[in-house]
Design an enzyme around this catalytic site. Structure first.
Site, short mmCIF file in Angstrom:
data_model
loop_
_atom_site.label_atom_id
_atom_site.label_comp_id
_atom_site.label_asym_id
_atom_site.label_seq_id
_atom_site.Cartn_x
_atom_site.Cartn_y
_atom_site.Cartn_z
N GLN B 141 -50.07 -74.76 110.40
CA GLN B 141 -50.31 -73.45 109.81
C GLN B 141 -50.09 -72.40 110.89
O GLN B 141 -50.95 -72.22 111.75
CB GLN B 141 -51.76 -73.45 109.31
CG GLN B 141 -52.26 -72.25 108.60
CD GLN B 141 -53.75 -72.42 108.28
OE1 GLN B 141 -54.37 -73.46 108.53
NE2 GLN B 141 -54.37 -71.38 107.76
N GLU B 258 -59.26 -72.72 102.65
CA GLU B 258 -59.84 -73.18 103.90
C GLU B 258 -61.34 -72.95 103.93
O GLU B 258 -62.12 -73.83 104.30
CB GLU B 258 -59.17 -72.47 105.08
CG GLU B 258 -59.61 -73.03 106.42
CD GLU B 258 -58.72 -72.60 107.57
OE1 GLU B 258 -57.85 -71.73 107.36
OE2 GLU B 258 -58.88 -73.14 108.68
#
Lengths: 377, 397
Positions: B141, B258
């Site tokens: 990411q 997340e």
């Protein structure tokens, strides 16, 4: 507050959700009528509040349907207690629900039935008195003794101090030591010869307290004989949980008032709520309060669903809620600045409650120890 | 008590607390997964190097994938089970009770894959999702930059369209598993409009000359995350996720996954750790604890209480998600609550197992060090508190 309410009520049923809304509106309305009990007579407003609760059946929600009550669970009890705590209403909700539990869990069913019916029918104010300090049904603290006469009648001697929500009780349940080392539950109906009731003004001006002295007071024994400590604990942790919900309501009220204030109070050209020094502390107080509320509901659900860990969760919820109220009350006073310190603004009532309520039934350090012991570590 | 012994035993469900009616102990889904885990969970060997650890975790992910248990939340057509939030809740509890190892491609399964499902094209989904779930392709990411941490929208990595595709230059940092990754989600500036509005999300192949990866040694001694340098790195036009200039929305979807994910996944391992420390508490008398027995008992009770609060939060969020409501900003509240709990539990563990806690490179001491990251990654505590204050409490910006 809307985002929060939606999230938190997810596990509640539609009826429970409606109950919360109704209770909140009701408490807001009663709160307006109440005025300041320190300045005037809280009795009238309190009586009106109790009548309203009785009309809804909430005064006896802990009484089973067979005995004329609503037979609702701990989740509902906590919903109502939270709203009462939010408005700091001087109602005997804690003592009456505890009395219903004591009757249900500890007393002979045939004797309990008529008392439970009385609570259900009249929204009766039955209170529980025991112990030397506040309300402490824990059997170690009993300072009243019961003696049995030749004709089989019982007489109580001793005292119970700082009993909450009992000054105006029509029925009194008293834990008293009986000769054989056990403890019994006795009923006294004030006024009774030999019974002295002395109201005590504690720091918490929104919850009444009284000292009781028993001098050869005739009493009826209600328990099944040799009251089991486990059953006492069942009644006790339900009351602990009710107090936890009350504290959560108080904490929420503190936060809501403070959020409103810091959003409209300008200094340095900005609302003070835009400053991170305030934002972060309020957000932390919020996390403490919301997580306490979740635990209260989790404990209530555990009791209603008869799962394991009921006592552990109830005590844990009380620990969390008690510290959340203290934090929220402290922060509310701080963030209102000089106004927060005034009598008129009334935030001090929450601070007062946070200190006194923390000691009802058990103290903080007793609860910490008890949780560890109950968890078996 | 060595870590090896810790993983040998299956933990009883009571370690998690009460059996909850929404997700009961004897739920069919639990029993089925429990049964599979009993026959397939490898004990974690101790003393692995980082590369060995990675290989071990990759193998475990493959085993889950082949057993059909790698991605409970993933739709069946992408190889998952199509489980709702309540099944996911049970899934993570069962993984923890079995003391299963962690998988390699955690962020791929929990964040990047689900984000592709929301914003990706059909082509993206067909091409990338199977490899994410099996662990054959590790994903990373690429968000934070040296100059853009909490203020992510200020990022400066730039991609220009040269007609054939995107050409990317800039630097990312704190990119977890970049050294092992095949693909990277790169949030970069493609437009001249300022801040949030000028960003796009690109999928970039890590295996090309324009990309250099430098692992960063963490305070725990390990190097899970990296600096990634882009020097005219390339990616074709069709590997943009979402529209040009819509990268911020895609990034926010991912961040929400997340933050919410820590909700579903993390109370169970904490409660299992706590359960295993019960033994250490009775050993505490024997002298390896820094805490006197009474203090240790009270601390244990305090942590159990907070773990139960976290469990209830997660249940609440799972019920919300199951009923089709977004978890949304409530995830920030859970995140703040969780990060402190993680730190305090790690410290407690190191204190009552002080023999391990004071030595470098033991699982206990590494856990203590690693726990310090919990209030930094996926948005620092301070950012989460701002979100709570502004978006839940409604305080002025």
């Amino acid at each position: 507050m809307t985002a929060y309410e939606t999230a938190s009520d997810a596990i509640l049923s539609a009826q429970q959700h409606d109950m919360r809304t109704l209770a909140r509106d009701l408490v807001a309305q009663l709160g307006q009528e109440r005025g300041d009990p320190a300045a005037g007579d809280p009795g009238a407003a309190a009586a009106r509040g109790w009548d309203t609760l009785a009309e809804l059946g909430w005064a006896s929600l802990a009484v089973g349907e067979a005995d004329g009550g609503l037979g609702l669970g701990m989740v509902e009890r906590c919903i109502v207690a939270e709203e009462i705590g939010r408005g700091l209403l001087p109602l005997p909700f804690l003592s009456v629900t505890l009395a219903a539990d004591v009757l249900r869990l500890l007393c002979r069913p045939d004797l309990a039935r008529s008392r439970l019916r009385r609570i259900a029918e009249a929204g009766g104010k039955t209170a529980v008195a025991a112990g030397t300090r506040l309300l402490a049904p824990g059997l170690d603290h009993v300072a009243v003794s019961a003696a049995r006469a030749h004709d089989g009648t019982w007489a109580l001697n001793g005292s119970a101090s700082l009993v909450p929500e009992a000054a105006g009780a029509s029925d009194l349940l008293v834990f008293a030591a009986v000769g054989d080392g056990g403890t019994g539950v006795f009923e006294v109906r004030p006024p009774a010869p030999g019974l002295a009731v002395c109201p005590v003004r504690t720091l918490d001006l929104r919850r009444d307290f009284a000292d009781f002295t028993f001098t050869a007071v005739a009493a009826e024994r209600l328990d099944t004989g040799g009251t089991a400590p486990a059953a006492v604990r069942h009644a006790e942790y339900r009351a602990e949980l009710t107090l936890a919900a009350d504290a959560v309501g108080g904490a929420l009220a503190c936060l809501e008032r403070t959020i409103a204030h810091v959003s409209t109070r300008y200094q340095f050209g900005s609302p003070i709520g835009s400053f991170q020094a305030i934002k972060h502390r309020l957000a932390r107080a919020w996390v403490a309060t919301e997580s306490a509320r979740e635990l209260v509901l989790a404990a209530a659900a555990a009791i209603d669903d008869s799962t394991a860990f009921q006592e552990e969760l109830a005590i844990a919820a009380r620990i969390s809620a008690s510290s959340a109220l203290r934090l929220a009350a402290d922060e509310a006073i701080q963030f209102h600045g000089g106004m927060g310190f005034t009598w008129e603004l009334g935030l001090h009532h929450y601070f007062r409650r946070s200190f006194v309520a923390d000691q009802i039934l058990s103290t903080g350090s007793q609860r910490n120890t008890r949780l560890a012991s109950t968890l078996g570590v | 008590m060595s870590e090896l012994e810790l993983t040998a035993v299956r933990v009883p469900p009571s370690a998690l607390g009460a059996s909850l009616p929404q997700v009961p102990d004897d739920h069919r889904f639990r029993l089925e997964f429990r049964d599979w885990l009993a026959g397939n969970t490898p004990p974690s060997p101790s003393g692995m190097t980082e590369a060995e650890d990675f290989a071990f975790r990759a193998k475990w992910q493959k085993a889950l994938y082949e057993g059909g248990w790698a991605g409970p939340a993933w739709p069946k057509r992408y190889g998952g089970r199509g489980s709702g939030a309540l099944e996911q809740f049970m899934y993570y509890e069962e993984l923890a009770l079995a003391q299963a190892p962690r998988v390699t491609n955690e962020s791929g399964i929990l964040l990047l894959g689900p984000t592709l499902m929301v914003h990706g094209t059909e082509d993206h989904k067909r091409r990338f999702l199977p490899g994410i779930l099996s662990g054959d392709d590790i994903w990373c990411q690429g968000f934070s930059e040296p100059g853009s941490g909490s203020d992510l929208a200020s990022l400066r990595t730039r991609a220009r369209d040269n007609g054939d595709g995107w050409v990317i230059s800039g630097q990312k940092i704190w990119t977890t598993w970049a050294a092992y990754s095949k693909w990277c989600f790169v949030l970069c500036r493609t437009e001249d409009t300022p801040r949030h509005k000028g960003l796009s999300m690109l999928i970039v192949d890590m295996d090309q000359p324009g990309i250099e990866v430098h692992p960063i040694r963490q305070m725990s001694g390990r190097a899970d995350f990296c600096e990634v340098f882009f020097e005219e790195a390339q990616t074709p036009h069709d590997l943009i996720v979402g529209e040009r200039g819509q990268g911020w929305q895609v990034a926010m979807t991912m961040l929400q996954f997340e933050r919410a994910d820590q909700g579903y996944t993390d109370h169970a391992p904490l409660l299992v750790t706590l359960h295993l420390l019960r033994q250490a508490l009775s050993d505490a008398v024997a002298g390896s604890s820094l805490l006197p027995p009474e203090a240790a008992r009270l601390r244990f009770a305090d942590l159990w209480r907070r773990c139960q609060q976290l469990r209830r939060y997660n249940l609440r969020n799972a019920v919300n998600a199951e009923q089709g409501r977004e978890v949304g900003v409530a995830a920030s509240t859970v995140n703040v609550f969780w990060s402190h709990l993680v730190k305090d539990l790690a410290e407690f563990k190191a204190s009552v197992q002080a023999d391990d806690g004071v030595l470098d490179n033991t699982p206990t001491s590494e856990n203590l060090l690693y726990s310090r990251a919990s209030s930094i990654y996926s948005g620092t505590d301070e950012i989460q508190l701002n979100i709570i204050a502004e978006r839940i409490l409604g305080l002025p910006r």
